[in-house]
Design a protein around this motif. Sequence first.
Motif, PDB file in Angstrom:
ATOM      1  N   PRO A  52     -15.701   4.179   2.982  1.00 30.65           N
ATOM      2  CA  PRO A  52     -14.387   3.768   2.486  1.00 30.65           C
ATOM      3  C   PRO A  52     -14.453   3.351   1.027  1.00 30.65           C
ATOM      4  N   PRO A  53     -13.527   3.806   0.218  1.00 28.37           N
ATOM      5  CA  PRO A  53     -13.439   3.294  -1.158  1.00 28.37           C
ATOM      6  C   PRO A  53     -13.037   1.825  -1.132  1.00 28.37           C
ATOM      7  N   ILE A  54     -13.216   1.151  -2.251  1.00 27.84           N
ATOM      8  CA  ILE A  54     -12.702  -0.215  -2.396  1.00 27.84           C
ATOM      9  C   ILE A  54     -11.285  -0.118  -2.942  1.00 27.84           C
ATOM     10  N   PHE A  55     -10.328  -0.625  -2.186  1.00 33.81           N
ATOM     11  CA  PHE A  55      -8.917  -0.516  -2.566  1.00 33.81           C
ATOM     12  C   PHE A  55      -8.523  -1.742  -3.378  1.00 33.81           C
ATOM     13  N   LEU A  56      -8.640  -1.618  -4.704  1.00 42.44           N
ATOM     14  CA  LEU A  56      -8.316  -2.725  -5.602  1.00 42.44           C
ATOM     15  C   LEU A  56      -6.849  -2.637  -6.010  1.00 42.44           C
ATOM     16  N   THR A  57      -6.000  -3.118  -5.133  1.00 43.53           N
ATOM     17  CA  THR A  57      -4.565  -3.133  -5.414  1.00 43.53           C
ATOM     18  C   THR A  57      -3.954  -4.377  -4.795  1.00 43.53           C
ATOM     19  N   SER A  58      -2.929  -4.894  -5.429  1.00 46.09           N
ATOM     20  CA  SER A  58      -2.271  -6.071  -4.879  1.00 46.09           C
ATOM     21  C   SER A  58      -1.125  -5.711  -3.951  1.00 46.09           C
ATOM     22  N   THR A  59      -0.542  -4.523  -4.138  1.00 47.64           N
ATOM     23  CA  THR A  59       0.641  -4.176  -3.363  1.00 47.64           C
ATOM     24  C   THR A  59       0.612  -2.695  -3.009  1.00 47.64           C
ATOM     25  N   PHE A  60       1.468  -2.287  -2.073  1.00 49.62           N
ATOM     26  CA  PHE A  60       1.473  -0.923  -1.556  1.00 49.62           C
ATOM     27  C   PHE A  60       2.898  -0.358  -1.596  1.00 49.62           C
ATOM     28  N   ALA A  61       3.012   0.898  -1.984  1.00 44.41           N
ATOM     29  CA  ALA A  61       4.321   1.541  -2.094  1.00 44.41           C
ATOM     30  C   ALA A  61       4.815   1.961  -0.712  1.00 44.41           C
ATOM     31  N   PHE A  62       6.111   1.722  -0.449  1.00 44.09           N
ATOM     32  CA  PHE A  62       6.722   2.108   0.820  1.00 44.09           C
ATOM     33  C   PHE A  62       7.338   3.507   0.701  1.00 44.09           C
ATOM     34  N   PRO A  63       7.264   4.325   1.752  1.00 46.25           N
ATOM     35  CA  PRO A  63       7.912   5.638   1.720  1.00 46.25           C
ATOM     36  C   PRO A  63       9.423   5.545   1.582  1.00 46.25           C
ATOM     37  N   SER A  64       9.996   4.456   2.139  1.00 44.07           N
ATOM     38  CA  SER A  64      11.450   4.295   2.065  1.00 44.07           C
ATOM     39  C   SER A  64      11.793   2.816   2.170  1.00 44.07           C
ATOM     40  N   ALA A  65      13.015   2.475   1.815  1.00 42.61           N
ATOM     41  CA  ALA A  65      13.465   1.093   1.934  1.00 42.61           C
ATOM     42  C   ALA A  65      13.470   0.642   3.392  1.00 42.61           C
ATOM     43  N   ALA A  66      13.803   1.570   4.286  1.00 41.98           N
ATOM     44  CA  ALA A  66      13.812   1.232   5.711  1.00 41.98           C
ATOM     45  C   ALA A  66      12.407   0.858   6.193  1.00 41.98           C
TER      46      ALA A  66
END
Length: 439
Positions: A52-66
């Motif tokens: 597994p890579p190291i996921f250095l992110t604070s937040t994640f993008a949603f596919p949709s608002a729902a």
Amino acid sequence: MSDNQNDNIDPTSPRKAPKPEPKKIKGRELKPSTLMMGHGYDPTLSEGSLKPPIFLTSTFAFPSAADGKRHFEGITGKRPGGADGLVYSRFNAPNQEILEDRLAIWDGAEDALSFSSGMTAICVLMLAYASQGDVIVHSGPLYAASEGFIAKVLAKFGVQYVDFAAGATREEIDAVLEKAKTMASDAGGKVCMLYLESPGNPTNALVDIEAVRDARDAALDWSCPIAIDNTFLGPLWQRPLDHGADIVVYSLTKYVGGHSDLVAGSIAGAKKWMDPVRALRNTMGGICDPNTAWMLLRSLETVELRMQRAGENAIKVCKFLAGHEKVEGLGYLGMIKDARQQDIYERHCLGAGSTFSVFIKGGEAECFRFLDNLKIAKLAVSLGGTETLASHPASMTHLSVAEGRRTELGISDNLVRISIGIEDADDLIADFAQALETV
């Protein structure tokens, strides 16, 4: 997970889909040591990367608002089950989720949570279950910081405690629970948790988990969980959930991390016990960071090998120490002299471990001379690393415990705690021999 088909992948997660059952080959359930090599991770979701890579992110993008709304309904508890996907790194993230999936396997748990340290895990766990007027019942000895948090910090918020000796019988535990119920009733609260540490730090005293479970079931409401710090023997040499505990606690810094290069903690158990702790962790933070989670995934691949080697070394070293004229006694689970403790060991433990106490003839001065003359073993606190460590609990890890309390718990001035590593056993014996000559 690595055995799911791509068309089942949750689009909000770069690495996982709904959690499958443990993998099997023609009906054979695979061992934890095998599952550590890939469980919870699908290389096809990360450009084919084997690890597994190291996921250095604070937040994640949603596919949709729902999708975003649905995830936050889970995070905030408006909908049961938690978030369906990745939201924000204070709540969840890929490296931590893979780690938690694999940690749960070792203890046969439904769910697990990772934390930034063992003490963070313990503190958030207790805060999630304790309210003003409640009583925590705990075994003794505990790690000094654990005992201090209960007695000093939680006390400021109206939480009381009562304790019992690690080797207590069912009758003695029954009596303690009756006392705790009275205390809770008088304060308008409840007995909110039975918190155990077995073996106890640093004496290696064992708690009868089955007796505690039976006493709880007879005297208390089922909403009172039994939690146990399994750091000294886990995950290889004891499986507390098999004997009646509900929640197992680890300082992952120790055997699981195993290289003295990280600090982390975890708890594991049924999802119903994890959910309140997850909700508080979501608010307070304290989740393990992605780099540490990645390092722990590396360490989990070799935890069985390292612990086995350390355990084999400990047997050889303790046989030498047991016969040395300057050694007064050993707190080693492979050489128990007390019948009650031996009975608990035979029912609960799968091995004697590699951390033990050695009682040197004399007191603090003699222990200091021994410690100062070690050449291979390192004078340092902590345990479960690849290197052998030695320390003096009465003046170090348990210095904050009142002297009378230390005496009551058997933490004497002539006790040295030793954690055996994976060096050559004969080299370690030679080191202890020359250090004892100076005493």
